[in-house]
Design an enzyme around this catalytic site. Structure first.
Site, PDB file in Angstrom:
ATOM      1  CB  CYS A   2      -0.844  -0.013   1.256  1.00 59.70           C
ATOM      2  SG  CYS A   2      -1.672  -1.594   1.509  1.00 59.70           S
ATOM      3  NE  ARG A  27       3.932   1.951  -1.834  1.00 59.52           N
ATOM      4  CZ  ARG A  27       5.186   1.546  -1.724  1.00 59.52           C
ATOM      5  NH1 ARG A  27       6.080   1.983  -2.586  1.00 59.52           N
ATOM      6  NH2 ARG A  27       5.548   0.726  -0.780  1.00 59.52           N
ATOM      7  CD1 TRP A  75      -3.109  -4.321  -4.850  1.00 56.11           C
ATOM      8  CD2 TRP A  75      -2.284  -5.737  -3.336  1.00 56.11           C
ATOM      9  NE1 TRP A  75      -2.999  -5.554  -5.445  1.00 56.11           N
ATOM     10  CE2 TRP A  75      -2.508  -6.437  -4.547  1.00 56.11           C
ATOM     11  CE3 TRP A  75      -1.785  -6.444  -2.245  1.00 56.11           C
ATOM     12  CZ2 TRP A  75      -2.222  -7.800  -4.691  1.00 56.11           C
ATOM     13  CZ3 TRP A  75      -1.504  -7.799  -2.382  1.00 56.11           C
ATOM     14  CH2 TRP A  75      -1.719  -8.459  -3.598  1.00 56.11           C
ATOM     15  CG  ASN A 101       3.286  -1.127   2.612  1.00 55.04           C
ATOM     16  OD1 ASN A 101       2.644  -2.036   2.104  1.00 55.04           O
ATOM     17  ND2 ASN A 101       4.474  -0.747   2.189  1.00 55.04           N
ATOM     18  N   GLY A 102       1.841  -3.697   4.582  1.00 53.99           N
ATOM     19  CA  GLY A 102       2.445  -4.982   4.922  1.00 53.99           C
ATOM     20  C   GLY A 102       1.399  -5.897   5.531  1.00 53.99           C
ATOM     21  CD  GLU A 487       8.159  -7.414 -20.159  1.00 48.87           C
ATOM     22  OE1 GLU A 487       8.052  -8.345 -19.346  1.00 48.87           O
ATOM     23  OE2 GLU A 487       7.870  -6.237 -19.882  1.00 48.87           O
ATOM     24  CE  LYS A 491       4.630  -5.206 -19.346  1.00 49.77           C
ATOM     25  NZ  LYS A 491       5.761  -5.299 -18.538  1.00 49.77           N
ATOM     26  CD  GLU A 494       2.322  -6.623 -16.225  1.00 52.06           C
ATOM     27  OE1 GLU A 494       2.787  -6.443 -15.100  1.00 52.06           O
ATOM     28  OE2 GLU A 494       2.870  -6.168 -17.254  1.00 52.06           O
ATOM     29  CG  HIS A 510       8.110 -30.540 -27.622  1.00 52.41           C
ATOM     30  ND1 HIS A 510       8.268 -31.850 -28.027  1.00 52.41           N
ATOM     31  CD2 HIS A 510       9.199 -29.876 -28.061  1.00 52.41           C
ATOM     32  CE1 HIS A 510       9.423 -31.971 -28.662  1.00 52.41           C
ATOM     33  NE2 HIS A 510      10.009 -30.771 -28.693  1.00 52.41           N
ATOM     34  CE  LYS A 609       6.233   0.619 -11.839  1.00 52.01           C
ATOM     35  NZ  LYS A 609       6.294  -0.164 -13.082  1.00 52.01           N
TER      36      LYS A 609
HETATM   37  C1  G6P Z   1       5.079  -6.107  -9.870  1.00 49.68           C
HETATM   38  C2  G6P Z   1       4.950  -5.079 -10.970  1.00 49.68           C
HETATM   39  C3  G6P Z   1       5.792  -5.507 -12.167  1.00 49.68           C
HETATM   40  C4  G6P Z   1       7.241  -5.726 -11.753  1.00 49.68           C
HETATM   41  C5  G6P Z   1       7.353  -6.709 -10.576  1.00 49.68           C
HETATM   42  C6  G6P Z   1       8.751  -6.707  -9.980  1.00 49.68           C
HETATM   43  O1  G6P Z   1       4.493  -7.299 -10.270  1.00 49.68           O
HETATM   44  O2  G6P Z   1       3.600  -4.943 -11.359  1.00 49.68           O
HETATM   45  O3  G6P Z   1       5.736  -4.497 -13.157  1.00 49.68           O
HETATM   46  O4  G6P Z   1       7.971  -6.225 -12.825  1.00 49.68           O
HETATM   47  O5  G6P Z   1       6.455  -6.319  -9.524  1.00 49.68           O
HETATM   48  O6  G6P Z   1       8.989  -5.451  -9.426  1.00 49.68           O
HETATM   49  P1  G6P Z   1      10.414  -4.809  -9.196  1.00 49.68           P
HETATM   50  O7  G6P Z   1      10.113  -3.461  -8.618  1.00 49.68           O
HETATM   51  O8  G6P Z   1      11.126  -5.690  -8.224  1.00 49.68           O
HETATM   52  O9  G6P Z   1      11.094  -4.741 -10.506  1.00 49.68           O
END
Ligand code: G6P
Length: 614
Positions: A2, A27, A75, A101-102, A487, A491, A494, A510, A609
């Protein structure tokens, strides 16, 4: 994961806090709230489910005023994201108010104990036990500081906590236990700020203190004291953070993600800046603290990371192994920390992390440290825990990344691994001076190439609209572009909520080939490298099963236009750097599909994030 903001000073606390929360919404955005303490010791709270704008509406209808306050954007981990579970949380008699937060892991047991003593709980959250417990200690005659200390000593888990009490309307207390994300204290002129992350308060002050695990700070408007949890005063370092808050706004772009995709040419340049000496063909990484003795000692590298950073690590494996000939394993940090990995003093562990505060990545590197590894960090957030605790680091210099889907941190962290690979190769006697010059020369054109991909946005947008109704997507690539496929799929998942899989193209036969039909677009990364012919044959196999193939191909490649249904051309890049160029159209494809589908691009559902919980 959060976001927390606190303020004490002459300004209107709700305004400072609301503004700070708006920069932390990445966050978490399930609910938000603000509490202020009035001079008469009365606590006033506004909070609501939904995004911060919901709280904004509430504040318009029913404004808050005061000069000391705390705020939170959530969150949800415990309790559904409704109004009663929104932070801040008050104790039963209203004397203590907290945000967290946590996770308080033993909250159920503490709650039971307090309820047996007659405490009435008002929410389903773990956080509320902190306020209730602190109030019980106040009622036993403890001072506010003592009651907080006693409360924290009873908590298990990892958290950042901020608390105020009606008994002492001139004090804010914050503390950090474990790796649930940071607490930055901003020191102003006769005012103090605090936040989970510096962009929330950076426009007010550049003087920052970062709380470490097991530290607590007592803030008054003109003083602060940091102690350990036993109350012993600690000397802390003050950091000057030079980020420009202006760079954290969307500018002409509709979403942060689009802005950040467009930031990439500049970010690539910044991450090379001061490190790559283009004139003399050299690379300098002074923050890595590499010595000949250390290089002699290191026999292997293990990269730990999560999400997009993990995929960046997969590209880095190719780079470090092929340039420096040092073996690299890449592990999900969340798995690494629990499987008893083989680590010793001959291992260098690289954490790749945009935020520098992902709980699993921090825990994995801590564990590696205990096993004797050297810790390196490739990290974007200046002053973050990952940067502070590593033996050496490379700051990505990507600037603040706000969109939840990571873009510029991915490409800059790949460059940083390339720089590291070159320096390791040179120090290991594998990369000669002339080879180093060639590597450096290849870097020089990269920002310009990235800029040229962006010029093609309209074509990618058109393609996105054509395929935006698809239910599933398959992304394939080989070699160093296999992570590009992963990746690209991530994307899309997500931000558009379309099911997508990334696969090494050679593995299609396979399993995944069984999924291919007319309904399933296949995105193939088929740029020119030594695996080009192999990729062409995978494209043909997909076509033979009725699949529609969208190829990412090198400008001037005429053959691919005969094989694939649609082609997005990218400029030719040196093969080891091609993943940086090839991923950009995939970022744009996901972005435009998500916009077309009306998805919340910057704040996709269920994601955050910075993931500061396990
Ligand atoms: C979350 C974010 C991703 C990110 C991942 C790792 O899942 O939504 O975008 O790649 O965390 O985060 P970091 O800050 O360790 O790169």
């Amino acid at each position: 994961m959060c976001g927390i903001v606190g303020y004490i000073g002459d300004r209107q606390a709700p305004e400072v806090i609301y503004d700070g929360l708006s920069k932390l919404e990445y966050r978490g955005y399930d609910s938000a709230g603000i509490a202020v303490l009035k001079i008469n010791g009365f606590v006033e709270i506004r909070r609501d489910a939904g995004k911060l704008s919901q709280l904004g509406k509430l504040l318009d209808k029913s404004p808050l005023s005061g000069h000391i306050g705390i705020g939170h954007t959530r969150w949800a981990t415990h309790g559904e994201p409704n109004q009663r579970n929104s932070h801040p949380h008050k104790s039963m008699n209203g004397r203590v108010v907290v945000v967290q937060n946590g996770i308080v892991e033993n909250y159920a047991e503490l709650k039971e104990e307090l309820m047996a003593e007659g405490v009435v709980f008002l929410s389903d959250t773990d956080t509320e036990v902190i306020a209730q417990l602190a109030e019980r200690y106040l009622e036993c005659g403890y001072s506010f500081v003592e009651s907080l200390r006693a409360t924290l000593s009873r908590l298990r888990g990892a958290n950042a906590v901020v608390a105020m009490t009606a008994d002492q309307p001139d004090t804010l207390i914050c503390a950090r236990l474990g790796n649930a994300g940071g607490v930055a204290i901003g020191v102003g002129q006769n005012e103090m700020f605090l936040a989970s992350d510096i962009p929330a308060i950076l426009e007010h002050t550049s003087r920052m203190i970062f709380l470490e695990n097991g530290q607590m700070a007592v803030l008054k408007r003109d003083t602060f004291e940091v102690t350990n949890l036993q109350g012993e005063p600690l000397d802390v370092e003050e950091h000057f953070i030079p980020w420009d808050p202006v760079s954290a706004v969307k500018g002409e772009h509709k979403h942060f993600m689009q802005k950040e995709i467009y930031d990439q040419p500049g970010a690539l340049l910044s991450t090379m800046g001061g490190r790559v000496d283009f004139e003399n063909g050299q690379i300098h990484l002074p923050e890595m603290n590499l010595t000949p003795e250390l290089i002699k000692k290191i026999r292997r590298v293990v990269t730990v990371a999560c999400g997009t950073s993990y995929y960046s690590g997969l590209v880095g494996k190719f780079l470090i192994e092929s340039i420096a000939r040092l073996p690299v394993e890449v592990e999900y940090a969340s798995e690494f920390r629990y499987y008893n990995p083989i680590i010793d003093e001959h291992t260098a562990v690289i954490s790749i992390t945009q935020s520098g505060e992902t709980a699993d990545t921090l825990a994995a590197s801590e564990q590696a440290r205990e096993d004797g590894a050297t810790l390196w960090s490739i990290v974007n957030a200046i002053g973050s825990q990952s940067m502070r605790t590593a033996d050496g680091h490379i700051a990505m210099q990507a600037g603040p990344e706000i969109g939840v889907a990571s873009t510029k941190a991915y490409t800059t962290s790949i460059i940083d691994q390339y720089l590291l690979a070159c320096v390791l190769g040179s120090m290991r006697g594998i990369v000669s001076d002339s080879q180093m010059k060639e590597h450096v020369a290849q870097l020089a054109r990269l920002p310009e190439l990235a800029g040229r991909v962006l010029e093609n946005e309209a074509a990618v947008e058109k393609l996105a609209h054509e395929f935006a109704r698809a239910r599933d997507f398959l992304f394939i690539g080989r070699g160093i572009n296999y992570p590009t496929a992963l990746e690209g799929a991530l994307k899309l998942k997500e931000i558009s909520y379309i099911h997508a899989e990334g696969y090494p193209a050679g593995e299609m036969k396979h399993g995944p080939i069984a999924l291919i039909d007319e309904e399933m677009p296949v995105v193939a990364v088929v740029t020119k490298d030594h695996l080009y012919e192999k990729m062409i044959s995978q494209v043909q196999q997909a076509k033979a099963r009725g699949g529609t193939v969208i190829a990412i191909a090198t400008e001037g490649d005429e053959q691919i236009a005969q094989e694939a249904d649609r082609v997005i051309y990218v400029p030719e890049a040196p093969p080891l750097l091609a993943p940086i160029i090839n991923v950009i159209p995939l970022q744009l494809l996901a972005y435009h599909i998500a916009v077309w589908r009306g998805c919340d691009v910057d704040q996709p559902r269920n994601l955050a994030k910075s993931v500061t919980v396990e």
